[in-house]
Design an enzyme around this catalytic site. Structure first.
Site, PDB file in Angstrom:
ATOM      1  N   GLU A 255       6.783 -65.761  -9.843  1.00  7.62           N
ATOM      2  CA  GLU A 255       5.887 -66.458 -10.781  1.00  7.62           C
ATOM      3  C   GLU A 255       5.956 -67.933 -10.415  1.00  7.62           C
ATOM      4  O   GLU A 255       6.990 -68.568 -10.579  1.00  7.62           O
ATOM      5  CB  GLU A 255       6.366 -66.253 -12.231  1.00  7.62           C
ATOM      6  CG  GLU A 255       6.463 -64.816 -12.676  1.00  7.62           C
ATOM      7  CD  GLU A 255       5.105 -64.166 -12.839  1.00  7.62           C
ATOM      8  OE1 GLU A 255       4.092 -64.889 -12.816  1.00  7.62           O
ATOM      9  OE2 GLU A 255       5.063 -62.939 -12.969  1.00  7.62           O
ATOM     10  N   CYS A 294       3.980 -73.356 -17.328  1.00  9.19           N
ATOM     11  CA  CYS A 294       3.282 -72.786 -16.175  1.00  9.19           C
ATOM     12  C   CYS A 294       1.866 -72.364 -16.554  1.00  9.19           C
ATOM     13  O   CYS A 294       0.992 -72.284 -15.707  1.00  9.19           O
ATOM     14  CB  CYS A 294       4.051 -71.588 -15.647  1.00  9.19           C
ATOM     15  SG  CYS A 294       4.363 -70.363 -16.917  1.00  9.19           S
TER      16      CYS A 294
END
Ligand code: NAP
Length: 676
Positions: A255, A294
């Protein structure tokens, strides 16, 4: 506070020199870390030898129960984490996401484990595949926990959520975890691991925590291990290039950074609820966690004619954001995680300024409430405007991991999609439109480049969970730049930690191995009706074959008028002439089901407490008046629900007198346990 690592069931001080971690708010040293001294091979070995077997001995339900107890334990002790976490720059609202959100994820997995997974140590994946003409050879997929270790490497921004959202599916799958928090906020993760260790809820070896560098850990990985990494693209690439990852085919989930977009729809001009929602969401995503998320919105796309209004509305909203000591109730945005991070964000803003103009916020001037603006890593929200986003490159590629966002105009939905996809793969995009046609164009134009799409409008405005919040039920991850991985997504997340195996053999063998009866396997037929069996006594494969019943025209007429279902196929021979499916008047499917129940039910009070529903119902052969049916009922699967009762899944087949299949379904009953 000197941070030790929690490995092999004890806290171990690392070797090497101690270095201070500074508060994002005051610049004072809040903890010390050191590297080296840990035998990483032994850490992994402990997980594989002690933690793995202990977890694999438990069923999904037992592991889910453990997660629930852990979540409850942490929930009652989270105040200390809050206090500590303020030092990372997190406000109370930020802590809700990180700490409560992490604990909430444990609760969700605990509940999903109980409700959606069997009380078994393995998973069955999909239906039985017939592999032979005669039915004596079939296939089925099963999933079993990997015999290795889950290595979780986390980013600094969510020290609690990041640890727990990865821990929950791994533990539920039956795989032990070695977690490695990002150093700069490791004192919060360390406090969380202390709580988990003190609770004694997880078996020994199920969770170890390496604070500081991972040393030679990667050298000891095997094909049974999983690495789940969250952080920057540079680090991800560095780790993925490790020779052991390729040599051992270690499953690697990444990720990484993401240039997420928010897209204002063409219909959502100023004054519309969607415009307000867009402005609110963009401003929120810039300021929550000081933009260090994020999933934060980095690119705010709007129809070109609305760009001035967007900049004006966003600037007004951002001007009202109080920046300062995150422990204060009235402060909305704390500092970024440290001075180095602030320097990094400012350098990236400078680079973005080659393509975009700063339209709100002055990094040199920031009003800070209750803290020293020099000592803390404070930044104001910084809004940029890129006038030519089609030609620009950096605004689509450079992630300034702070309170930074670039507004850009588009002409037409195709251009909006092109711009959104210039992110080359993002975790999430949100669309603000009340026009389903525009929403569909965008969804199918950008879906391939995004892991999650949130369509927001006036109808869901009050209850929506936010552009930036990954929900444990939904997949979190994205293609390309976002890393190509996925986490969460309910029980899908367990699949990373399990091996799917294609299992082939006879129905009898596969039924015995999997505990799920397959047609063609032996049936146990006994004089006593299976409905007389308590949950514990009912064996898989226990069957009942009913007597026959002939369906008459009177039955069909009666059922039609009694229920009101006078659909022509049941009522008129004439109307079915030339019909592609019906040879004439046919019985209602629901009449067959009702007759079937009448044929197999054992009526007296007994261990069967309730009919709980039907799954996978198919009517396969229409039946005409004068034809007879009979029923086979076979115990297929069992799942305990609590100490009083459990769910039984029955395989039911309605057959014609000639033995053809007329209908199939799975019947669910709740059966009492002894002593309940
Ligand atoms: P980072 O510098 O890449 O660090 C991430 C993690 O990798 C940290 O735990 C770090 O430990 C560790 N690490 C670094 N070098 C390593 C090595 N050689 N061997 C083993 N581990 C190593 O990222 P970050 O600054 O913490 O996080 C910010 C970035 O993460 C942003 O780009 C953000 O977009 C991304 N992020 C993505 C997601 C997502 O779900 N996609 C979520 C959050 C953040 P140390 O701290 O000890 O160096």
């Amino acid at each position: 506070m000197r941070l030790e690592s929690y490995v092999q069931g004890r806290w171990i001080a690392p070797g090497g020199d101690w270095a201070g971690i500074r508060s994002a708010v005051t610049g004072a040293v809040v903890a010390e870390v050191a590297g080296g001294g840990l035998a990483m091979g032994e850490v992994l070995d402990h997980a594989r030898r002690v933690g793995g077997p202990a977890l694999r001995r438990l069923t999904f339900h037992q592991r889910a129960e453990m997660l629930k107890r852990l979540a409850t334990y942490l929930n009652e002790r989270r105040d200390g984490l809050y206090t500590l976490s303020h030092q990372t720059g997190a406000t109370r609202a930020d802590n809700l996401i990180d700490i409560d959100g992490g604990i909430g994820t444990l609760f969700v997995y605990a509940s999903k484990g109980r409700r959606e997974l069997p009380n078994a140590t393995f998973l069955i994946d999909g239906a039985v595949e017939p592999l032979s003409r005669g039915g004596s050879f079939v296939g089925r997929h099963v999933m079993t926990p990997r015999h290795g270790c889950a290595v979780h490497i986390n980013a600094f921004n969510f020290p609690c959520w990041g640890l727990l959202e990865k821990l929950a599916p791994a533990i539920l799958a039956g795989v032990p975890v070695v977690t490695k928090p990002a150093t700069i906020t490791s004192y919060v993760a360390h406090a969380l691991v202390r709580l988990i260790a003190e609770s004694g809820i997880l078996p020994d070896g199920a969770l170890q925590c390496v604070v500081g560098p991972t040393g030679d850990l990667f050298d000891h990985l095997t094909g049974q291990d999983v690495v789940s990494f969250t952080g920057s693209a540079d680090t991800a690439q560095l780790l993925q290039r490790h020779p052991v990852i390729a040599r051992e085919a270690v499953h690697f989930v990444a990720e990484r950074d993401s240039l997420n977009a928010a897209i204002l729809g063409p219909d959502a001009g100023p004054g519309s609820p969607e415009f307000d929602l867009y402005v609110k969401e963009v401003a929120k995503e810039m300021t929550v966690k000081a933009g260090q998320k994020c999933t934060a919105i980095r690119r705010a796309l709007a129809p070109r004619e609305h760009v001035p209004a967007v900049i004006e509305a966003l600037s007004r909203r951002l001007a009202g954001v109080k920046i300062g000591d995150p422990a204060r109730e009235d402060v909305r945005m704390g500092p970024v995680v440290g001075l180095a991070q602030r320097r990094d964000v400012l350098a990236r803003v400078e680079a973005l300024k080659a393509e975009a103009e700063l339209v709100f916020g002055d990094p040199a001037r920031v009003a800070v409430e209750g803290a020293d603006p020099e000592a803390g890593a404070f930044l104001p929200p910084l809004l940029l405007h890129c006038a030519d986003p089609l030609r620009a490159r950096q605004v689509h590629a450079l992630e300034a991991f702070g309170p930074v966002c670039t507004v850009m105009g588009y002409d037409g939905l195709d251009e909006a999609a092109t711009l959104a996809n210039r992110g080359e793969g993002s975790l999430v995009a949100s669309l603000y439109t009340h026009d389903p046609a525009a929403a569909a164009d965008l969804v199918f134009g950008i879906g391939a480049y995004h892991g999650r799409l949130v369509v927001l409008d006036r109808d869901c405005a009050r209850e929506q969970t936010g552009h930036g919040s990954p929900m444990p039920h939904m997949v979190h991850g994205g293609p390309g730049r976002a890393g190509g991985g996925d986490e969460l997504g309910g029980v899908r997340a367990l699949h990373h930690y399990m091996q799917r195996t294609a299992l082939q053999g006879s129905p009898a063998m596969l039924s015995r191995i999997t505990g799920s009866w397959i047609k063609g396997a032996p049936e146990a037929i006994r004089p006593e009706h299976p409905f007389r069996c308590h949950f514990e006594d009912l064996e898989i494969g226990r069957s009942f074959h009913s007597a026959e019943r002939t369906i008459t025209l009177e039955d069909i007429e009666h059922f039609a008028h009694f229920t009101g279902d006078t659909f022509y196929a049941h009522m008129s021979e004439e109307a079915t002439k030339g019909h592609p499916f019906f040879p004439g008047r046919v019985a209602h499917g629901y009449l067959l089901l009702s007759f079937a129940a009448g044929l197999f039910v054992d009526p007296d009070p007994g261990p069967v407490l309730a009919n709980y529903g039907l799954d996978s119902l198919r009517f396969l052969k229409p039946l005409q008046p004068g034809e007879a049916i009979r029923v086979r009922l076979t115990a297929k699967e069992k799942a305990p629900r609590n100490a009083q009762y459990g769910e039984v899944r029955w395989d039911v087949e309605i057959q014609t007198a000639a033995g053809e299949t007329a209908a199939t379904y799975e019947l669910l009953t709740m059966n009492a346990m002894w002593g309940a």
